[in-house]
Design an enzyme around this catalytic site. Structure first.
Site, PDB file in Angstrom:
ATOM      1  N   GLY A 208       0.802  -1.208   0.000  1.00  0.00           N
ATOM      2  CA  GLY A 208       0.000   0.000   0.000  1.00  0.00           C
ATOM      3  C   GLY A 208       0.839   1.263   0.000  1.00  0.00           C
ATOM      4  CG  LEU A 234      -2.898  -2.155  -3.471  1.00  0.00           C
ATOM      5  CD1 LEU A 234      -2.606  -1.544  -4.830  1.00  0.00           C
ATOM      6  CD2 LEU A 234      -3.410  -1.101  -2.495  1.00  0.00           C
ATOM      7  CG  ASP A 235       0.934  -2.984  -3.570  1.00  0.00           C
ATOM      8  OD1 ASP A 235       1.189  -2.763  -4.763  1.00  0.00           O
ATOM      9  OD2 ASP A 235       0.788  -2.085  -2.719  1.00  0.00           O
ATOM     10  CD  GLU A 236      -2.913  -9.312  -1.004  1.00  0.00           C
ATOM     11  OE1 GLU A 236      -3.470 -10.363  -1.369  1.00  0.00           O
ATOM     12  OE2 GLU A 236      -3.246  -8.678   0.011  1.00  0.00           O
TER      13      GLU A 236
END
Length: 291
Positions: A208, A234-236
């Site tokens: 994040g 998100l960001d995974e």
């Protein structure tokens, strides 16, 4: 230019004899294998393979290789079932077409453009998209089309529709988010899943926003950068490349950001190069990187 090659990338349920059968396909048509990488994920029961061979002397015209491989695989029963089989063929002398997306930060953009101009990244970059006007002069300096598309919560669906149309118009193969500080919608990812993002932390830590500030508050002794494929989470997304650098109690937030930017440049460039060389196989939320 080096001698052109063809790369066959496959992920499928594991079974006996796959390496031999795939190699036999190349040998049968007088192909000379120059790289062969294989991996079995025993937990997932998945076999992953990257086979690269020279096109010179190969007896199948390149536009017929895919059809010939399908016929061969069916005839020789390479796969017990085509369910779960994912494969791709890619010639080394056909460059990917990249679209670089940016916001206001320019360090990753400069790095990618200079590497491409120097020949370190074999790709065409015909398009830069941004939600700000700040970096237009860089695009103009390199002779690349720049499209300013502002994004707000209210205009996001329309903005993404414009972006998708541009990707189609420019025949883009891969989007590189070079510090594009916007979250892509699930609808966009579903329509165009070939997206690489650079995140300014060693994921899964500090996902994040504001990771350097949060890292400073936690007193970490290393900071990192992570390049990954973008997904709806998100960001995974599946991680491609990561790197870290030590920091100390003497480092301020500004020091962390400066050191982090150096990492971001290198990590993103490595990830893009691996993709351009067809060295990444995605399965589930993991990657096998045959570097």
């Amino acid at each position: 230019m080096p001698m052109p090659t063809m790369t066959l990338s496959i992920s499928c349920p594991d079974q006996r004899g796959l390496v031999a059968k795939l190699a036999q396909f190349v040998y049968r048509y007088n192909g000379n294998i120059v790289h062969a990488d294989h991996h079995t994920d025993a937990v997932a029961g998945i076999f992953l393979s990257r086979l690269e061979w020279e096109l010179e002397g190969f007896e199948i015209p390149r536009d017929q290789i895919a059809t010939t491989f399908i016929n061969y695989a069916q005839r020789e029963k390479i796969f017990t079932s085509w369910q779960g089989v994912r494969w791709q063929l890619r010639a080394s002398d056909i460059p990917y077409r990249l679209a670089i997306w940016v916001s206001r930060q320019d360090h990753c953009l400069w790095d990618l453009l200079l590497r491409q101009r120097a020949g370190d990244l074999f790709a065409e970059i015909p398009l830069i998209i941004s939600n700000h006007e700040h970096l237009r002069p860089i695009a103009e300096q390199f002779g690349i089309d720049f499209h300013y598309i502002p994004v707000t919560p209210e205009t996001k669906p329309l903005a993404e529709a414009k972006q998708l149309q541009l990707l189609k118009d420019y025949r883009i193969d891969l989007v590189v988010l070079a510090k594009y500080m916007q979250v892509l919608s699930p609808e966009f990812i579903e329509a165009f899943p070939q997206v690489i993002n650079i995140h300014h932390s060693f994921l899964p830590a500090f996902a994040g926003a504001n990771p350097y500030h949060r890292a400073y508050e936690r007193g970490v002794k290393i900071i990192g950068a992570t390049a990954h494929y973008a997904t709806v989470d998100l960001d995974e997304g599946p991680i491609i490349e990561q790197a870290v650098v030590p920091v100390s109690h003497r480092d301020t937030v500004a020091d962390l950001i400066r050191k982090g930017k150096d990492l971001e440049r290198v990590v993103l460039a490595r990830a893009v190069r691996l993709h351009l060389q067809n060295r990444i196989l995605v399965y589930g939320n993991r990657t096998a990187v045959f570097a």
